[in-house]
Scaffold this active site. Structure first.
Site, PDB file in Angstrom:
ATOM      1  CG  MET A  30      -1.911  -1.197   1.149  1.00 30.34           C
ATOM      2  SD  MET A  30      -3.431  -0.922   2.041  1.00 30.34           S
ATOM      3  CE  MET A  30      -2.814  -0.752   3.697  1.00 30.34           C
ATOM      4  N   GLY A  31       2.145   1.090  -0.375  1.00 32.65           N
ATOM      5  CA  GLY A  31       3.027   2.247  -0.481  1.00 32.65           C
ATOM      6  C   GLY A  31       3.521   2.742   0.867  1.00 32.65           C
ATOM      7  CG  HIS A  34       8.399   0.198   5.861  1.00 32.55           C
ATOM      8  ND1 HIS A  34       8.664  -1.152   5.930  1.00 32.55           N
ATOM      9  CD2 HIS A  34       7.047   0.313   5.996  1.00 32.55           C
ATOM     10  CE1 HIS A  34       7.561  -1.824   6.129  1.00 32.55           C
ATOM     11  NE2 HIS A  34       6.545  -0.962   6.157  1.00 32.55           N
ATOM     12  N   GLY A  36      10.988  -2.877   5.432  1.00 37.70           N
ATOM     13  CA  GLY A  36      10.281  -4.166   5.395  1.00 37.70           C
ATOM     14  C   GLY A  36       9.846  -4.489   3.973  1.00 37.70           C
ATOM     15  CG  HIS A  37       6.932  -2.046   2.013  1.00 47.10           C
ATOM     16  ND1 HIS A  37       6.797  -0.868   2.699  1.00 47.10           N
ATOM     17  CD2 HIS A  37       5.725  -2.674   2.085  1.00 47.10           C
ATOM     18  CE1 HIS A  37       5.548  -0.773   3.156  1.00 47.10           C
ATOM     19  NE2 HIS A  37       4.887  -1.856   2.809  1.00 47.10           N
ATOM     20  CD  GLN A 150       7.145 -14.091  11.678  1.00 51.74           C
ATOM     21  OE1 GLN A 150       8.240 -14.514  11.328  1.00 51.74           O
ATOM     22  NE2 GLN A 150       6.832 -13.855  12.941  1.00 51.74           N
ATOM     23  CD  GLN A 155      -2.085  -8.806   4.756  1.00 54.47           C
ATOM     24  OE1 GLN A 155      -2.953  -7.974   4.886  1.00 54.47           O
ATOM     25  NE2 GLN A 155      -0.848  -8.487   4.402  1.00 54.47           N
ATOM     26  CB  SER A 187       4.397  -0.269  10.525  1.00 51.95           C
ATOM     27  OG  SER A 187       3.100   0.186  10.205  1.00 51.95           O
ATOM     28  NE  ARG A 189      -2.691   1.700   9.834  1.00 56.74           N
ATOM     29  CZ  ARG A 189      -2.866   0.632   9.071  1.00 56.74           C
ATOM     30  NH1 ARG A 189      -1.931  -0.290   9.001  1.00 56.74           N
ATOM     31  NH2 ARG A 189      -3.975   0.478   8.368  1.00 56.74           N
TER      32      ARG A 189
HETATM   33  P1  AMP Z   1       1.528  -3.002   3.454  1.00 57.68           P
HETATM   34  O1  AMP Z   1       2.078  -1.975   2.524  1.00 57.68           O
HETATM   35  O2  AMP Z   1       1.543  -2.580   4.899  1.00 57.68           O
HETATM   36  O3  AMP Z   1       0.199  -3.555   3.004  1.00 57.68           O
HETATM   37  O4  AMP Z   1       2.531  -4.219   3.399  1.00 57.68           O
HETATM   38  C1  AMP Z   1       2.885  -4.862   2.205  1.00 57.68           C
HETATM   39  C2  AMP Z   1       3.643  -6.116   2.526  1.00 57.68           C
HETATM   40  O5  AMP Z   1       4.809  -5.775   3.284  1.00 57.68           O
HETATM   41  C3  AMP Z   1       2.833  -7.091   3.400  1.00 57.68           C
HETATM   42  O6  AMP Z   1       3.091  -8.407   2.959  1.00 57.68           O
HETATM   43  C4  AMP Z   1       3.404  -6.856   4.775  1.00 57.68           C
HETATM   44  O7  AMP Z   1       3.288  -7.974   5.626  1.00 57.68           O
HETATM   45  C5  AMP Z   1       4.865  -6.575   4.452  1.00 57.68           C
HETATM   46  N1  AMP Z   1       5.493  -5.838   5.559  1.00 57.68           N
HETATM   47  C6  AMP Z   1       5.007  -4.748   6.191  1.00 57.68           C
HETATM   48  N2  AMP Z   1       5.832  -4.392   7.191  1.00 57.68           N
HETATM   49  C7  AMP Z   1       6.849  -5.284   7.203  1.00 57.68           C
HETATM   50  C8  AMP Z   1       8.034  -5.468   7.991  1.00 57.68           C
HETATM   51  N3  AMP Z   1       8.330  -4.639   9.009  1.00 57.68           N
HETATM   52  N4  AMP Z   1       8.865  -6.492   7.696  1.00 57.68           N
HETATM   53  C9  AMP Z   1       8.574  -7.333   6.683  1.00 57.68           C
HETATM   54  N5  AMP Z   1       7.503  -7.225   5.884  1.00 57.68           N
HETATM   55  C10 AMP Z   1       6.641  -6.226   6.137  1.00 57.68           C
END
Ligand code: AMP
Length: 280
Positions: A30-31, A34, A36-37, A150, A155, A187, A189
Site C-alpha cells: 500500500m506504499g 520502508h 520491510g517492503h 510475517q 494475513q 510499518s 503507519r
Molecule cells: P503493506 O504496505 O503494509 O500492506 O505491506 C505490504 C507487505 O509488506 C505485506 O506483505 C506486509 O506484511 C509486508 N510488511 C510490512 N511491514 C513489514 C516489515 N516490518 N517487515 C517485513 N515485511 C513487512
C-alpha cells in the site's frame, strides 16, 4: 523500472514474459515504503527473474474510514526507492482498475475461523477486503511467487487460504519482520508517530520479548495480564495481547510446552494502530 497504471497494459507486458517462461515475483503493497517492503523486494529478486511491485491503498480493507484517510502517501519517494532497489515493474492502479464498473460485484471468501479472531475480530471486513484486492491482483499479475511479511502473520495465513480457494499456482513466500534498531516493527503507519510517540512505540516489541522470556508450560493468563499492564502503563490502548498456536492461530491460555506458540499484539498510540508478533 516500467510503471503501469492500467491492468491491460501490465497484463500485455507480462504475457510476453510468460512466453519465454520467465519467473515472476510479486510484492503487493500500500506504499509509504520502508525497509520491510524493500526486504520483500530483495527476497523476490533472489527467487524470481522479474519482480513486480504494486502500490494501491485498498479502500475495501479499511474498516475505519479515518485510518484510510490518514494512510500515508509518499509515491514519489516510493518510486525512487523501488527503482534504486532494482524493481523491474511497478503497478500503480487507480481504484477503477481494481474495482471496475459501478456494479462491481464483491466476492465472499470463506475464511472460516481465521476471520473470527484477532485482526478478523477487531477489524470486521478487513480480510474480505484483503482477499478482494489480492484476488484481483493475482488475476492481473499471475505471478510465480507472492511475497508477504510475517509482521502481518494472520494475513499470511489468510493469503495461504485464498491461494487455495482460488486454486492459484502462486507460491506464497513469507519473509521475516524487519525492525528498526530499537525493535519497533517497520510499518507505514510509523510515519504518523510524532517524536514522543515514536520513542514509546518500541514498548510493543519489548512486551513480546518479555513474554518470550517468561513463558513456561502451564497457565498463560497471568503472563498475558502482565504484558497488558506493561503496555497500558505506557499509555497504549489495547485491542489484544494473545498467545496462539502458530500453526492454526487457535488462541491459547494454557501451553503444553510443546505446541508452536506465537504471541500477537495489536495496540493504539493515540489513533495509530500498530501490530506485531513473535514466534516463540
Ligand atoms: P503493506 O504496505 O503494509 O500492506 O505491506 C505490504 C507487505 O509488506 C505485506 O506483505 C506486509 O506484511 C509486508 N510488511 C510490512 N511491514 C513489514 C516489515 N516490518 N517487515 C517485513 N515485511 C513487512
Amino acid at each position: 523500472m516500467i510503471i503501469f497504471k492500467t491492468s491491460a497494459g501490465l497484463k500485455n507486458h507480462l504475457q510476453k514474459l510468460r512466453v519465454s517462461n520467465t519467473s515472476t515475483g510479486f510484492v503487493p503493497t500500500m506504499g509509504a515504503l520502508h525497509g520491510g517492503h524493500l526486504a520483500l523486494l530483495k527476497k523476490s529478486r533472489q527467487h524470481a527473474e522479474i519482480t513486480i511491485c504494486s502500490i494501491f491503498i485498498n479502500p475495501t480493507q479499511f474498516n475505519n474510514p479515518q485510518d484510510f484517510k490518514n494512510y500515508p502517501v509518499t509515491i514519489e519517494e516510493d518510486i525512487y526507492l523501488l527503482e534504486k532497489n532494482g524493481c523491474e515493474i511497478l503497478f500503480v492502479p487507480d481504484v477503477n482498475e481494481i474495482y471496475p464498473g459501478k456494479n462491481f460485484t464483491y466476492d465472499r471468501f470463506e475464511l472460516g475461523y481465521l476471520e473470527t479472531v484477532l485482526e478478523g475480530k477487531y477489524r470486521p471486513g478487513h480480510f474480505q477486503g484483503v482477499c478482494q484486492v489480492v484476488k484481483r491482483l493475482l488475476q492481473i499479475v499471475d505471478p510465480t511467487f507472492l511475497f508477504a511479511g510475517q509482521k502481518d502473520y494472520q494475513q499470511c495465513m489468510v493469503l495461504k487460504k485464498l491461494i487455495s480457494l482460488l486454486e492459484s499456482k502462486a507460491e506464497l513466500v513469507v519473509c521475516p519482520t524487519l525492525r528498526e534498531v530499537d525493535g519497533l516493527a517497520m510499518s507505514s503507519r510509523n510515519k504518523r508517530l510524532n517524536d514522543n510517540d515514536r520513542m514509546k512505540a518500541p514498548a510493543i516489541f519489548q512486551s513480546l520479548l518479555l513474554l518470550q522470556q517468561d513463558i513456561k508450560p502451564g497457565n498463560l493468563i497471568q503472563l498475558k495480564k502482565s504484558a497488558e499492564e506493561f503496555l497500558v502503563k505506557k499509555t497504549f490502548k489495547l485491542d489484544y495481547v494473545e498467545f496462539a498456536n502458530a500453526e492454526n492461530l487457535a488462541l491459547i491460555d494454557y501451553w503444553n510446552g510443546e505446541d508452536p506458540v506465537i504471541v500477537l499484539v495489536a495496540s493504539y498510540i493515540k489513533d495509530i494502530r500498530l501490530i506485531d508478533n513473535l514466534i516463540i
